[in-house]
Design a protein around this motif. Structure first.
Motif, PDB file in Angstrom:
ATOM      1  N   ASP A 423       0.809  -1.215   0.000  1.00 11.12           N
ATOM      2  CA  ASP A 423       0.000   0.000   0.000  1.00 11.12           C
ATOM      3  C   ASP A 423       0.843   1.266   0.000  1.00 11.12           C
ATOM      4  N   ASN A 424       1.978   1.245   0.705  1.00 10.20           N
ATOM      5  CA  ASN A 424       2.826   2.443   0.793  1.00 10.20           C
ATOM      6  C   ASN A 424       4.278   2.004   0.861  1.00 10.20           C
ATOM      7  N   GLN A 425       4.848   1.745  -0.317  1.00 14.74           N
ATOM      8  CA  GLN A 425       6.170   1.142  -0.395  1.00 14.74           C
ATOM      9  C   GLN A 425       7.240   2.002   0.280  1.00 14.74           C
ATOM     10  N   GLU A 426       7.292   3.288  -0.035  1.00 16.42           N
ATOM     11  CA  GLU A 426       8.379   4.103   0.504  1.00 16.42           C
ATOM     12  C   GLU A 426       8.267   4.264   2.010  1.00 16.42           C
ATOM     13  N   GLU A 427       7.083   4.550   2.515  1.00 16.22           N
ATOM     14  CA  GLU A 427       6.930   4.738   3.959  1.00 16.22           C
ATOM     15  C   GLU A 427       7.353   3.493   4.723  1.00 16.22           C
ATOM     16  N   GLN A 428       6.915   2.330   4.245  1.00 17.46           N
ATOM     17  CA  GLN A 428       7.230   1.088   4.943  1.00 17.46           C
ATOM     18  C   GLN A 428       8.697   0.698   4.763  1.00 17.46           C
ATOM     19  N   THR A 429       9.269   1.014   3.609  1.00 18.33           N
ATOM     20  CA  THR A 429      10.689   0.733   3.399  1.00 18.33           C
ATOM     21  C   THR A 429      11.545   1.574   4.334  1.00 18.33           C
ATOM     22  N   ARG A 430      11.171   2.825   4.520  1.00 19.99           N
ATOM     23  CA  ARG A 430      11.891   3.683   5.476  1.00 19.99           C
ATOM     24  C   ARG A 430      11.788   3.104   6.892  1.00 19.99           C
ATOM     25  N   ARG A 431      10.604   2.628   7.241  1.00 22.22           N
ATOM     26  CA  ARG A 431      10.401   2.034   8.565  1.00 22.22           C
ATOM     27  C   ARG A 431      11.282   0.791   8.736  1.00 22.22           C
ATOM     28  N   LEU A 432      11.357  -0.013   7.701  1.00 18.61           N
ATOM     29  CA  LEU A 432      12.181  -1.222   7.722  1.00 18.61           C
ATOM     30  C   LEU A 432      13.659  -0.876   7.914  1.00 18.61           C
ATOM     31  N   LEU A 433      14.170   0.061   7.121  1.00 21.30           N
ATOM     32  CA  LEU A 433      15.574   0.433   7.212  1.00 21.30           C
ATOM     33  C   LEU A 433      15.903   1.034   8.571  1.00 21.30           C
TER      34      LEU A 433
END
Length: 496
Positions: A423-433
């Motif tokens: 649903d929100n690739q960039e937001e969740q990728t930032r959270r992951l990193l």
């Protein structure tokens, strides 16, 4: 031969191979070492030595022997194929391609060599080459179930281009159970691809019902493991948390088919992170530290005994085993064995700087995806997956165990939603990193360009951009999934 000519290497090697064929690997090993002492750069000896070391889970020695063998020219196809297989077991799929290719050039009619080449090409993104090799195998041997299954999962099929009729014919032509299992899974996958869910479910249900009967699986086997883990960690933990290495691993865990490969690709697209694939290093480290003699890597006895081992000892054993699977100069690495969710307690105790990410996907999609994918059919890790309700029971215990880890190690595990990522690739990728202590890098958004090998059923999906195709897939089989839904709801697990 050895007594008459002790200075000759052949006698030692031949007796070693006889012992190995008889299953006496530990007796074979010193004999190969004697042969290598006489001919240290014999590629055949080195390849077989590496193979024996792999069987004994001595990956470091196997890697060293394989690297030496790669530098020794040979025109023996069997040696080249053996070397390729060792490299695959070490997770070095890219390096395995050339030995497999050379073996096929030397013996083009050997379908086993050709299959190994095709699989390595599929793992490393050489999809067209892999497809051509599988087709060559099927042309020579129309009933080759391994090739049929591998071809079916290599890419998405369409109503215009598929192998449904050919698969049905191959299935009609065999009574061998393992071949039937692969062919039914292949048929189910292609039928689902082309929009025939009822026929797909019938093929899949037939495959799984028969295979569960053959392996004699009872969910009580897995239930006992979950019980033992929860009992082992029921008492307050008193271990001192030792400082971990700065090159701390990143563990990506969870139920299979929930996005673990996808997250591995995202993380390993970061310039400071490499993928180590699905390592057995943590299960084997815990088993070694426990010192139990049972044949199972994980069982109740091993779980209890491992709690008596110093936590830092498990961490040291893990890192020593993992080191043999890492690219040179890897700053951080990802271990994406999904079943490591069983070992979160040991990871948290023994590697306090390690990052842990647990993939969470809608429970109904998780259960359906486990049921529809053919895992290693002889592996005890996935024996639950041949029955929908067994899979639901396993999911419920997984969910409960993750709550135990959250209570014991608050904040250590990032519960990472597959659906939220889509649903929100960039937001969740930032959270992951951020959870993994990594600075932002936009390359992580282009994970589908990552050239690292993928040796899981997700290979085709992760080489495409992020999409929502897998979300809600279970709904096409809603009637068959009704009992699963009812069970989950009785367990207090939302299916909305």
């Amino acid at each position: 031969m050895i007594l008459a000519q002790p200075e000759k290497s052949e006698g030692y090697f031949l007796i070693a191979m006889v012992a190995a064929e008889a299953g006496q690997v530990r007796k074979a090993l010193p004999l190969v070492e004697r042969a290598l002492a006489i001919e240290p750069r014999n590629p055949e000896y080195l390849a077989q030595y590496a193979r024996l070391l792999i069987l004994l889970r001595r990956d470091g020695g196997a890697a060293a022997a394989a690297r030496t063998a790669l530098d020794c020219p040979t025109d023996d196809a069997r040696t080249l194929d053996t070397l390729g297989c060792v490299l695959v077991r070490l997770g070095d799929h890219e390096s395995s391609v050339q030995p497999f290719k050379n073996a096929v050039l030397l013996e083009p009619g050997n379908l086993d060599y050709r299959y190994n080449l095709a699989a390595a090409c599929g793992f490393t993104g050489r999809v067209d080459t892999a497809r051509a090799e599988y087709e060559t195998i099927i042309a020579a041997e129309p009933g080759n179930a391994r090739a049929h299954y591998a071809l079916a999962i290599l890419s998405r099929q369409t109503p215009e281009t598929n192998h449904v009729d050919r698969l049905a014919a191959a299935l009609d032509g065999t009574s061998e159970p393992q071949d039937q299992l692969r062919l039914r899974y292949a048929l189910a996958k292609e039928l689902e691809d082309i929009g025939q869910p009822e026929r797909a479910f019938t093929a899949l249900s037939n495959a799984n019902t028969e295979h569960k009967r053959r392996i004699g699986y009872d969910f009580a086997q897995d239930d006992a493991i979950f019980d033992a883990i929860e009992a082992a960690f029921a008492s307050p933990l008193t271990d001192e948390m030792h400082a971990g290495p700065s090159e701390a691993p990143i563990f990506v865990v969870g139920m299979p088919r929930t996005g673990t490969t996808l997250v591995d690709r995202i993380l390993s697209s970061h310039p400071k992170v490499a993928t180590a694939g699905e390592l057995q290093a943590m299960p084997l480290a815990v088993k070694q530290a426990a010192g139990t003699r049972s044949r199972q890597v994980i069982d109740a006895e091993t779980i209890r005994a491992a709690m008596q081992a110093p936590a830092n000892r498990i961490g040291e054993l893990y890192l020593a085993r993992a080191a043999h699977h890492l690219p040179a100069r890897a700053h951080r690495f990802v271990d994406k064995l999904p079943a490591n969710f069983l070992y979160v307690g040991h990871i948290a105790r023994s590697l306090p700087q390690a990052s842990i990410v647990c993939l969470r996907r809608h429970p109904m999609d998780t259960i359906w995806s486990n049921f529809r994918n053919l895992f290693a059919s002889q592996s005890a890790y996935y024996a639950y997956s041949y029955d929908l309700l067994d899979t639901a029971r396993y999911y419920a215990r997984f969910d409960r165990l993750m709550r135990v880890w959250e209570r014991l190690f608050p904040g250590r595990v990032l519960q990472f939603s597959y659906e939220a990522l889509v649903d929100n690739q960039e937001e969740q990728t930032r959270r992951l990193l951020e959870h993994c202590g990594l600075e932002w890098d936009p390359a992580c958004l282009s994970f589908h360009k990552n050239r690292a090998a993928v040796a899981t059923p997700s290979a085709a999906q992760v080489r495409r951009g992020l999409n929502a195709e897998g979300i809600g897939r279970w709904k096409a089989h809603g009637e068959h999934m009704a009992a699963v839904r009812g069970f989950l709801e009785r367990q207090g697990i939302s299916t909305v």
